[in-house]
Design a protein around this motif. Structure first.
Motif, mmCIF file in Angstrom:
data_model
loop_
_atom_site.group_PDB
_atom_site.id
_atom_site.type_symbol
_atom_site.label_atom_id
_atom_site.label_comp_id
_atom_site.label_asym_id
_atom_site.label_seq_id
_atom_site.Cartn_x
_atom_site.Cartn_y
_atom_site.Cartn_z
ATOM 1 N N ALA A 105 9.166 -13.699 -44.902
ATOM 2 C CA ALA A 105 10.238 -12.782 -45.292
ATOM 3 C C ALA A 105 11.425 -12.974 -44.359
ATOM 4 O O ALA A 105 11.278 -13.366 -43.196
ATOM 5 N N ARG A 106 12.629 -12.691 -44.905
ATOM 6 C CA ARG A 106 13.851 -12.712 -44.107
ATOM 7 C C ARG A 106 14.536 -11.360 -44.210
ATOM 8 O O ARG A 106 14.677 -10.811 -45.303
ATOM 9 N N LEU A 107 14.980 -10.834 -43.053
ATOM 10 C CA LEU A 107 15.676 -9.549 -43.007
ATOM 11 C C LEU A 107 17.165 -9.774 -42.763
ATOM 12 O O LEU A 107 17.581 -10.807 -42.222
ATOM 13 N N ASP A 108 17.947 -8.779 -43.133
ATOM 14 C CA ASP A 108 19.389 -8.821 -42.890
ATOM 15 C C ASP A 108 19.638 -8.867 -41.383
ATOM 16 O O ASP A 108 19.224 -7.971 -40.634
ATOM 17 N N ALA A 109 20.359 -9.901 -40.916
ATOM 18 C CA ALA A 109 20.591 -10.085 -39.483
ATOM 19 C C ALA A 109 22.078 -10.088 -39.131
ATOM 20 O O ALA A 109 22.473 -10.555 -38.061
ATOM 21 N N GLU A 110 22.914 -9.555 -40.014
ATOM 22 C CA GLU A 110 24.363 -9.623 -39.793
ATOM 23 C C GLU A 110 24.783 -8.903 -38.520
ATOM 24 O O GLU A 110 25.573 -9.434 -37.713
ATOM 25 N N SER A 111 24.275 -7.696 -38.311
ATOM 26 C CA SER A 111 24.679 -6.928 -37.122
ATOM 27 C C SER A 111 24.217 -7.617 -35.840
ATOM 28 O O SER A 111 24.946 -7.644 -34.837
ATOM 29 N N ILE A 112 23.022 -8.194 -35.891
ATOM 30 C CA ILE A 112 22.509 -8.894 -34.701
ATOM 31 C C ILE A 112 23.332 -10.144 -34.445
ATOM 32 O O ILE A 112 23.668 -10.468 -33.291
ATOM 33 N N GLN A 113 23.704 -10.855 -35.509
ATOM 34 C CA GLN A 113 24.514 -12.065 -35.345
ATOM 35 C C GLN A 113 25.881 -11.732 -34.770
ATOM 36 O O GLN A 113 26.411 -12.459 -33.915
ATOM 37 N N ASN A 114 26.452 -10.624 -35.212
ATOM 38 C CA ASN A 114 27.745 -10.193 -34.664
ATOM 39 C C ASN A 114 27.620 -9.879 -33.179
ATOM 40 O O ASN A 114 28.520 -10.216 -32.382
ATOM 41 N N SER A 115 26.523 -9.237 -32.813
ATOM 42 C CA SER A 115 26.322 -8.930 -31.386
ATOM 43 C C SER A 115 26.181 -10.208 -30.572
ATOM 44 O O SER A 115 26.711 -10.311 -29.449
ATOM 45 N N ILE A 116 25.519 -11.200 -31.169
ATOM 46 C CA ILE A 116 25.347 -12.474 -30.468
ATOM 47 C C ILE A 116 26.706 -13.154 -30.258
ATOM 48 O O ILE A 116 26.988 -13.700 -29.175
#
Length: 376
Positions: free
Chosen positions: A124-135
């Motif tokens: 499964a893949r989860l939405d990671a947009e917020s984490i990517q922005n933090s990175i």
């Protein structure tokens, strides 16, 4: 008229002869009835006399018994094995629930129930947009902090500036590095992967669903590390040990195999008075978790045992006995029985293994009854 007188004497003779014949038949009938009555009385007297003699002389009864038709079977001497038979269930040490480790909305579920996947496969893949922005933000901050640290380090090496300025620049750079590594770890957690090779038993989430840390997503069963677990009566405590041989049968697939006991439980279940036994199970493609199995665990062996069919053993107030055939007679022989398995009973005392035993007809004979062995 003279003709009538002429035949009169002849008629008288015929009549007299007929009367004499009738008297003879009646006499014979009377004689027969008399003899029948006497015979019946004699038979009654014989029966009564035999009954009295049976009471007075038991040997007389044995000598006058009729021979009973029987069949025989030989007592056997050789190896005898006893097994404990129990029902077990196939379990897996890799039967796990895979849960989410982070918050996110499910974007993709590329697997299905029943699918076999290798270790590391994406489930499964989860939405990671917020984490990517933090990175991205952390990376920019780290780039700036690295540049400032490098300049401050050059100045410090030239003994320009204070040590505090140098340490603050270094600490900021290292702190951002740690934060960036943590963010990247969280990013990895948005991709749910198979922890080992196995089968997806169930998918418990749907596309677009928001999951939280610890929320169950998949039931996953590994292909290896299967074992069989069974409950054994506490009466076998100390009898079964690790390493004992086990014969296993899987009724649903008609498969047999030989294996061994891998673990013996140390706790008695107070509800059913049993303890757990684990049996090693090699990798078999057709064997699945929760499959029912029948275990035959050897708990006793005697290489020189005397054994007989179990159904031949009778009991009275004195104990267990069988009928052995000795010189045309059935002899009541008392025995001490041992263990019983698969309709064969071990005899500890009373037989040597060379005896001929009464088989068919063993319930009709008695001690010292004459017997006639039927051709088999």
């Amino acid at each position: 008229m003279k003709a009538i007188y002429k035949f009169l004497p002849l008629a008288v003779l015929v009549f007299a002869a007929a009367c004499a014949t009738d008297d003879s038949v009646e006499a014979k009938k009377a004689e027969l009835e008399k003899l029948k009555a006497e015979s019946q009385e004699i038979n009654t007297q014989i029966t009564e006399l035999e009954a009295e003699l049976v009471q007075l002389d038991p040997e007389f009864a044995k000598q006058n018994q009729k021979s009973l038709l029987i069949t025989t079977v030989k007592a056997q001497k050789g190896e005898f094995e006893h097994y404990v038979e129990v029902t077990g269930s196939v379990l897996s040490k890799k039967n796990v629930i895979i849960s989410s480790e982070t918050v996110g909305r499910i974007l993709e579920i590329p697997v299905n129930e029943g699918q076999v996947v290798p270790k590391g496969a994406v489930m499964a893949r989860l939405d990671a947009e917020s984490i990517q922005n933090s990175i991205d933000e952390l990376q920019n901050s780290l780039d700036l902090a690295t540049t400032l640290f490098e300049k401050q380090e050059r100045l410090w090496n030239q003994q320009i500036g204070t040590e505090v300025q140098y340490l603050e620049a270094k600490n900021r750079k290292e702190g951002l590095e740690r934060n960036l590594a943590s963010a990247r770890t969280n990013l990895d957690k948005t991709i749910v992967r198979a922890p080992f090779s196995g089968t997806i038993e169930s998918v418990e989430v749907r596309l677009g669903e928001l999951v939280q840390p610890g929320m169950s997503m998949f039931q996953f069963v590994g292909e290896s590390d299967l074992f069989i677990e069974a409950d054994i009566s506490e009466s076998y405590v100390g009898v079964l040990e690790k390493g004992d041989s086990v014969n296993v049968n899987f009724p649903s697939i008609n498969k047999d195999l030989s294996t061994r006991v891998s673990s013996v439980g140390a706790i008695i279940n107070p509800d059913n008075r049993t303890f757990k036994v684990e049996v090693f199970l090699p990798n078999l493609p057709m064997v699945k978790p929760n499959m029912i199995s029948v275990l035959k665990i050897q708990d006793y062996e005697n290489p020189e045992a005397v054994t007989i069919p179990s159904h031949l053993i009778l009991s009275d107030n004195r104990g267990d006995y069988v009928f052995a055939v000795v010189e045309g007679k059935a002899k009541k022989t008392y025995v001490t029985r041992g263990k019983t398995f698969e309709r064969q009973t071990e005899i500890l005392e009373g037989l040597t293994g060379t005896e001929t035993l009464v088989d068919k007809g063993f319930r009709e004979v008695g001690d010292n009854f004459n017997v006639n062995i039927a051709q088999q």
